[in-house]
Design an enzyme around this catalytic site. Structure first.
Site, short mmCIF file in Angstrom:
data_model
loop_
_atom_site.label_atom_id
_atom_site.label_comp_id
_atom_site.label_asym_id
_atom_site.label_seq_id
_atom_site.Cartn_x
_atom_site.Cartn_y
_atom_site.Cartn_z
N CYS A 176 3.44 122.72 71.71
CA CYS A 176 3.03 121.79 72.76
C CYS A 176 1.84 122.35 73.54
O CYS A 176 1.67 123.56 73.67
CB CYS A 176 4.22 121.53 73.67
SG CYS A 176 3.84 120.51 75.11
N CYS A 256 5.42 142.73 43.63
CA CYS A 256 4.03 143.06 43.94
C CYS A 256 3.02 142.14 43.26
O CYS A 256 1.81 142.29 43.47
CB CYS A 256 3.72 144.51 43.57
SG CYS A 256 3.73 144.85 41.79
N CYS A 306 -30.48 176.50 29.45
CA CYS A 306 -30.03 177.65 30.23
C CYS A 306 -28.59 177.46 30.65
O CYS A 306 -28.18 176.39 31.11
CB CYS A 306 -30.93 177.82 31.45
SG CYS A 306 -30.47 179.22 32.48
#
Length: 536
Positions: A176, A256, A306
């Site tokens: 309301c 889920c 290297c």
């Protein structure tokens, strides 16, 4: 007959001399179950589906069931009953419990329900006017509306109030307009006022009320199919952690809304899916082409010859052994480092990171192998159907060939369970989710128990797959019966092993851990429960 890897109890013994011929051509109730005689032979209890499919056409009928219960028992009008049920998330039993325990006044007050009161304004003249306390305009009484709480305002203010709530998605519980009044407005009056101004908005209001049965109901959820099939599933009991199958064929976890993933808990599955999404595609490449920085542990790729490499964090390290070094090197040595000398018991963080990666890779590879097999075996149904048609065309003594398709259903169910068991191993026996929940000795014992069951299931699943792929339609009748016996036996063995695997997880692993957080769906020999149709 072949040997089957299975540790059985006295209750699980298989009677090879039992007659399995089924002369009746009865249909199997579940696609992934067994025929009636086979169910009796292996002790499967037939159980009616515990869930219902709610289509758009049957949504109103489903809602009417609960509404009618409350209306009849509490002698209420429909809009009052709906307000109570929406407040209590469509749990009719909870409405009745509050009514009995706390009385009708508390029940109605908490839900914002006020039964119709006597209208204090009884106009004697059709031209009588009153002042609306919202817009402060003088309006004829017939252009005003009073709600159950006895508050009366002009229709324009009511309509504006209702329209705003509907557009904001709050139309299921419109209160309301009067200050400090929480009474729910009469949905019939809302519909009439809004329809006069905007019929489309009124239809939207009706749709919200109808769909509140799904959106606010713990027992009902939309099917997560993509694209959306438009169906919802309602479970008939309080077991929310369960797996169901919609009429569209999608199997999912009701808790889920992910794909069916038992015996993995919802939390473990969510973590596993996230990890696979983030790490799965790159884990093999990293394992083969990169090494981890001993300082920040990021993966580093060598792009030159290297063997002294430098991470982006600035840390130089040796590509051969992964050990940290200085910043300079010569033809014969690297500053602060020599990996040519073996150091007994040397441990570092880089080694732990590598071990974690190798551990994840181990479980991820096995999970993916069974997922891939599951996809390939999905195409076996058509081949098996062709094999069965060829057998039916032959004049064989046995006329029942349901064991072939039943075996395939058992294979697919067991394969899915097996694939989902690897995330369980990864998290329960790791150090991330359940750290310090078990002593090392307890973990060793339980891991051996679980992995023994897992290995037995894997061996028998592969055997079942092998026999189902055989061209048994070409075999002589004696060999067909032998193949039939092997498939039926393996179907029973894998069913029992799946049940034992679930029991091990639920009662041996999770019982000492955070079981409330990691509840798993119960095992069913009949597979994921198929939702039955709810009549319109």
């Amino acid at each position: 007959m072949e040997d089957y890897i299975y540790i059985s109890s006295d209750d699980d013994e298989w009677d090879n001399n039992q007659d399995y011929n089924n002369d009746d051509d009865d249909d199997c109730e579940f696609d992934d179950g067994f025929s009636e005689i086979e169910q009796q032979s292996i002790g499967i209890c037939q159980k009616a589906p515990s869930c219902k499919v709610i289509r758009k056409e049957s949504l109103l009928a489903a809602q009417k069931e609960d509404l009618q219960r409350v209306m009849d028992l509490l002698s209420l009008k429909e809009h009052h009953a709906r307000s109570l049920l929406i407040h209590y998330r469509w749990e009719a039993d909870k409405v009745f419990a509050v009514f009995v325990e706390r009385g009708s006044e508390k029940l109605y007050a908490e839900a914002g329900v006020t039964l119709e009161g006597k209208d204090e304004l009884t106009p004697t003249l059709s031209t009588a006017e009153l002042t609306c306390q919202i817009c402060f305009e003088d309006v004829p009484v017939e252009q005003t509306t009073v709600m159950d709480c006895n508050h009366r305002f002009c229709n324009d203010c009511w309509t504006t109030h209702f329209s705003i709530n509907i557009n904001e998605g709050k139309s299921k519980r419109v209160t309301c307009m009067a200050q400090k009044c929480n009474v729910i407005c009469d949905e019939g009056k809302i519909r009439d006022l809004v329809t006069a101004k905007d019929p489309i908005l009124a239809e939207k209001f009706d749709r919200f009320l109808l769909e509140s049965y799904i959106d606010d109901n713990k027992r009902v959820k939309w099917c997560p199919s993509v694209p959306h099939c438009g169906n919802a599933i309602r479970i008939e009991d309080d077991e929310y952690c369960c797996e169901v199958e919609c009429a569209c064929g999608v199997q999912f976890c009701f808790n889920c809304l992910s794909e069916a993933h038992s015996p993995c808990s919802c939390m473990m599955w969510r973590l596993w899916m996230t990890k696979c999404k983030n790490d799965g595609k790159t884990v093999m490449w990293i394992n083969e082409n990169a090494k981890h920085c001993p300082r920040c542990h990021h993966a580093v790729e060598k792009n030159g010859g290297c063997n002294l490499v430098r991470c982006r964090c600035g840390q130089p390290f040796c590509w051969l052994c992964g050990g940290a070094t200085g910043f300079e090197h010569t033809w014969s040595s690297i500053q602060g480092h020599t990996c040519g000398i073996y150091k007994e018991g040397e441990k570092d963080k880089a080694a732990n990171v590598r071990n974690d990666l190798l551990r994840y890779t181990y479980y991820y590879e096995r999970y993916m192998v069974h997922c891939d097999s599951l996809k390939l075996e999905a195409n076996m149904k058509e081949k098996l159907h062709s094999e069965v048609l060829l057998l039916e065309a032959r004049e064989l003594q046995s006329k029942d060939f349901s064991w072939a398709e039943n075996g395939l259903c058992r294979l697919r169910q067991s394969r899915r369970i097996l694939s989902c068991s690897y995330p369980v191993s990864f998290y329960v026996f790791g150090q991330s989710l359940f750290k310090n929940e078990m002593t090392p000795k307890e973990m060793e014992i339980k891991q051996n128990l679980f992995e023994n069951l897992q290995q037995q299931l894997e061996i028998n699943v592969e055997r079942l797959s092998m026999f189902l792929e055989e061209p048994f339609a070409e075999y002589p009748e004696e060999k067909v019966l032998e193949t039939r016996m092997k498939i039926m036996t393996l179907s029973t063995v894998t069913d029992n092993l799946c049940e034992k695997l679930y029991d091990c997880i639920d009662n041996d692993l999770l019982v000492t851990l955070e079981q409330a957080t990691h509840t798993i769906a119960r095992y069913s020999s009949n597979g994921v429960a198929k939702a039955s149709e709810l009549p319109n």
